[in-house]
Design a protein around this motif. Structure first.
Motif, PDB file in Angstrom:
ATOM      1  N   LEU A 125       0.345  -5.954   3.695  1.00 32.98           N
ATOM      2  CA  LEU A 125       0.671  -4.593   3.295  1.00 32.98           C
ATOM      3  C   LEU A 125      -0.218  -3.641   4.079  1.00 32.98           C
ATOM      4  O   LEU A 125      -1.443  -3.777   4.074  1.00 32.98           O
ATOM      5  CB  LEU A 125       0.426  -4.420   1.795  1.00 32.98           C
ATOM      6  CG  LEU A 125       0.788  -3.047   1.194  1.00 32.98           C
ATOM      7  CD1 LEU A 125       2.294  -2.808   1.292  1.00 32.98           C
ATOM      8  CD2 LEU A 125       0.326  -2.976  -0.254  1.00 32.98           C
ATOM      9  N   ALA A 143      -1.623   0.832  -3.733  1.00 30.00           N
ATOM     10  CA  ALA A 143      -1.492  -0.489  -3.114  1.00 30.00           C
ATOM     11  C   ALA A 143      -1.257  -1.625  -4.099  1.00 30.00           C
ATOM     12  O   ALA A 143      -0.371  -2.458  -3.890  1.00 30.00           O
ATOM     13  CB  ALA A 143      -2.726  -0.784  -2.269  1.00 30.00           C
ATOM     14  N   LYS A 144      -2.036  -1.662  -5.162  1.00 31.76           N
ATOM     15  CA  LYS A 144      -1.944  -2.801  -6.089  1.00 31.76           C
ATOM     16  C   LYS A 144      -0.568  -2.878  -6.734  1.00 31.76           C
ATOM     17  O   LYS A 144       0.039  -3.950  -6.823  1.00 31.76           O
ATOM     18  CB  LYS A 144      -3.039  -2.706  -7.150  1.00 31.76           C
ATOM     19  CG  LYS A 144      -3.222  -3.993  -7.930  1.00 31.76           C
ATOM     20  CD  LYS A 144      -4.499  -3.988  -8.754  1.00 31.76           C
ATOM     21  CE  LYS A 144      -4.711  -5.342  -9.413  1.00 31.76           C
ATOM     22  NZ  LYS A 144      -5.987  -5.388 -10.178  1.00 31.76           N
ATOM     23  N   TYR A 147       2.021  -3.892  -4.018  1.00 32.63           N
ATOM     24  CA  TYR A 147       1.819  -5.300  -3.652  1.00 32.63           C
ATOM     25  C   TYR A 147       2.433  -6.204  -4.713  1.00 32.63           C
ATOM     26  O   TYR A 147       3.104  -7.196  -4.406  1.00 32.63           O
ATOM     27  CB  TYR A 147       0.326  -5.572  -3.510  1.00 32.63           C
ATOM     28  CG  TYR A 147      -0.041  -6.824  -2.752  1.00 32.63           C
ATOM     29  CD1 TYR A 147      -0.330  -6.768  -1.392  1.00 32.63           C
ATOM     30  CD2 TYR A 147      -0.136  -8.059  -3.395  1.00 32.63           C
ATOM     31  CE1 TYR A 147      -0.699  -7.907  -0.689  1.00 32.63           C
ATOM     32  CE2 TYR A 147      -0.500  -9.198  -2.706  1.00 32.63           C
ATOM     33  CZ  TYR A 147      -0.780  -9.113  -1.351  1.00 32.63           C
ATOM     34  OH  TYR A 147      -1.137 -10.251  -0.661  1.00 32.63           O
ATOM     35  N   HIS A 148       2.200  -5.841  -5.970  1.00 32.08           N
ATOM     36  CA  HIS A 148       2.728  -6.620  -7.096  1.00 32.08           C
ATOM     37  C   HIS A 148       4.256  -6.577  -7.100  1.00 32.08           C
ATOM     38  O   HIS A 148       4.919  -7.609  -7.309  1.00 32.08           O
ATOM     39  CB  HIS A 148       2.177  -6.071  -8.403  1.00 32.08           C
ATOM     40  CG  HIS A 148       2.398  -6.979  -9.581  1.00 32.08           C
ATOM     41  ND1 HIS A 148       3.511  -6.881 -10.383  1.00 32.08           N
ATOM     42  CD2 HIS A 148       1.673  -8.025 -10.055  1.00 32.08           C
ATOM     43  CE1 HIS A 148       3.451  -7.821 -11.312  1.00 32.08           C
ATOM     44  NE2 HIS A 148       2.356  -8.522 -11.143  1.00 32.08           N
ATOM     45  N   THR A 151       5.638  -8.749  -4.301  1.00 33.32           N
ATOM     46  CA  THR A 151       5.453 -10.153  -4.667  1.00 33.32           C
ATOM     47  C   THR A 151       6.520 -10.605  -5.666  1.00 33.32           C
ATOM     48  O   THR A 151       7.048 -11.715  -5.575  1.00 33.32           O
ATOM     49  CB  THR A 151       4.042 -10.364  -5.263  1.00 33.32           C
ATOM     50  OG1 THR A 151       3.067  -9.972  -4.297  1.00 33.32           O
ATOM     51  CG2 THR A 151       3.816 -11.820  -5.618  1.00 33.32           C
ATOM     52  N   MET A 159       3.364 -12.571   0.750  1.00 29.91           N
ATOM     53  CA  MET A 159       2.315 -11.580   0.933  1.00 29.91           C
ATOM     54  C   MET A 159       0.955 -12.270   1.024  1.00 29.91           C
ATOM     55  O   MET A 159       0.601 -13.081   0.169  1.00 29.91           O
ATOM     56  CB  MET A 159       2.322 -10.575  -0.218  1.00 29.91           C
ATOM     57  CG  MET A 159       3.582  -9.717  -0.277  1.00 29.91           C
ATOM     58  SD  MET A 159       3.841  -8.741   1.228  1.00 29.91           S
ATOM     59  CE  MET A 159       2.437  -7.606   1.131  1.00 29.91           C
ATOM     60  N   ILE A 162      -3.834  -7.485   3.321  1.00 31.22           N
ATOM     61  CA  ILE A 162      -3.585  -6.119   3.770  1.00 31.22           C
ATOM     62  C   ILE A 162      -4.098  -5.862   5.184  1.00 31.22           C
ATOM     63  O   ILE A 162      -4.928  -6.597   5.711  1.00 31.22           O
ATOM     64  CB  ILE A 162      -4.196  -5.080   2.809  1.00 31.22           C
ATOM     65  CG1 ILE A 162      -5.718  -5.206   2.777  1.00 31.22           C
ATOM     66  CG2 ILE A 162      -3.614  -5.205   1.411  1.00 31.22           C
ATOM     67  CD1 ILE A 162      -6.389  -4.067   2.025  1.00 31.22           C
ATOM     68  N   LEU A 189      -6.820  -7.596  -4.971  1.00 29.57           N
ATOM     69  CA  LEU A 189      -5.573  -8.341  -4.824  1.00 29.57           C
ATOM     70  C   LEU A 189      -5.783  -9.848  -4.677  1.00 29.57           C
ATOM     71  O   LEU A 189      -4.828 -10.589  -4.456  1.00 29.57           O
ATOM     72  CB  LEU A 189      -4.797  -7.822  -3.600  1.00 29.57           C
ATOM     73  CG  LEU A 189      -4.309  -6.374  -3.680  1.00 29.57           C
ATOM     74  CD1 LEU A 189      -3.761  -5.922  -2.333  1.00 29.57           C
ATOM     75  CD2 LEU A 189      -3.245  -6.221  -4.753  1.00 29.57           C
ATOM     76  N   ALA A 194      -3.996 -12.596  -2.019  1.00 33.15           N
ATOM     77  CA  ALA A 194      -4.454 -11.943  -0.788  1.00 33.15           C
ATOM     78  C   ALA A 194      -5.620 -12.722  -0.183  1.00 33.15           C
ATOM     79  O   ALA A 194      -6.617 -12.967  -0.855  1.00 33.15           O
ATOM     80  CB  ALA A 194      -4.866 -10.512  -1.082  1.00 33.15           C
TER      81      ALA A 194
END
Length: 224
Positions: A125, A143-144, A147-148, A151, A159, A162, A189, A194
């Protein structure tokens, strides 16, 4: 020419090693040679010096160079902005890693094409931790959640972490701040798998490693 590239690579690796040890003796850093301004012949020469991972900014250049050098066991990384109309072409090239996933819209478009082709792709990401309008990427505070969502909603996208580009500044503190933001997001993450923090280029890779980068993208220092 070969001797020049060997000298460049050796110097970069020594600088990476020094910064890595200063951060942690257990830290491992992967070097991506950014070859966007390099010819296939120059990439081949750096390969002969021992480099294996290369990064391109444009899908068409990645295609041309990877096909020209297909006899070599190279890892190809897509590090530039991905346009939706280039998704099919990128999927066909099966890059080792996509560094520049920067929106849910792009992720969903990529997921749809990957699913239809029965393929998967590893991705990072992209964050805009310098808050510069000229840069792609999402804000760290978003971001979090994003990202979730990727996913959960995009099972064909693996993923892995980052990517960010350091602040465009001559002030070390500003650059460092942009890297620290990225490291904080990366740490948050870890429970989502991550494991790659791609940040640091020719002018700031040592600082990036000192801030926790475990993947750096270096071009001019290697090919100059």
């Amino acid at each position: 020419m070969q001797e020049k590239y060997l000298k460049n690579l050796d110097l970069v690796i020594r600088k990476i090693e020094r910064a890595r040890l200063a951060f942690s003796a257990h830290h491992i850093v992967t070097l991506i040679a950014v070859s966007k301004y390099a010819s296939a012949q120059e990439i081949n020469m750096l390969y002969e010096c021992g480099q294996r991972a290369f990064g391109e900014n444009k899908v068409q250049d990645l295609k041309a160079k990877s096909e020209s050098l297909q006899s070599l066991p190279l890892q190809w990384h897509m590090i530039g902005t991905l346009q939706e109309n280039k998704i099919n072409a990128l999927i066909e090239l099966s890059p080792t890693l996509l560094h520049s996933l920067d929106s849910l819209k792009l992720a969903l478009a990529l997921q749809k094409r990957l699913e239809s082709k029965g393929k998967k792709m590893r991705a990072l990401l992209q964050l805009n931790t310098s808050f510069e309008s000229s840069k792609s990427g999402i804000a760290p505070n978003e971001a979090k959640e994003l990202y979730h969502k990727i996913t959960e909603q995009c099972p064909n996208i693996a993923m892995e972490g980052i990517m960010t580009i350091g602040a465009h500044s001559n002030e070390r503190k500003k650059i460092e701040k942009s890297f620290v933001f990225a490291k904080e997001v990366f740490d948050s993450l870890q429970n989502l798998g991550a494991r790659t923090l791609s940040m640091g280029m020719s002018g700031d890779f040592e600082l990036a490693i000192l801030c926790g980068a475990n993947m750096v993208r270096i071009g001019s220092r290697l090919f100059q």
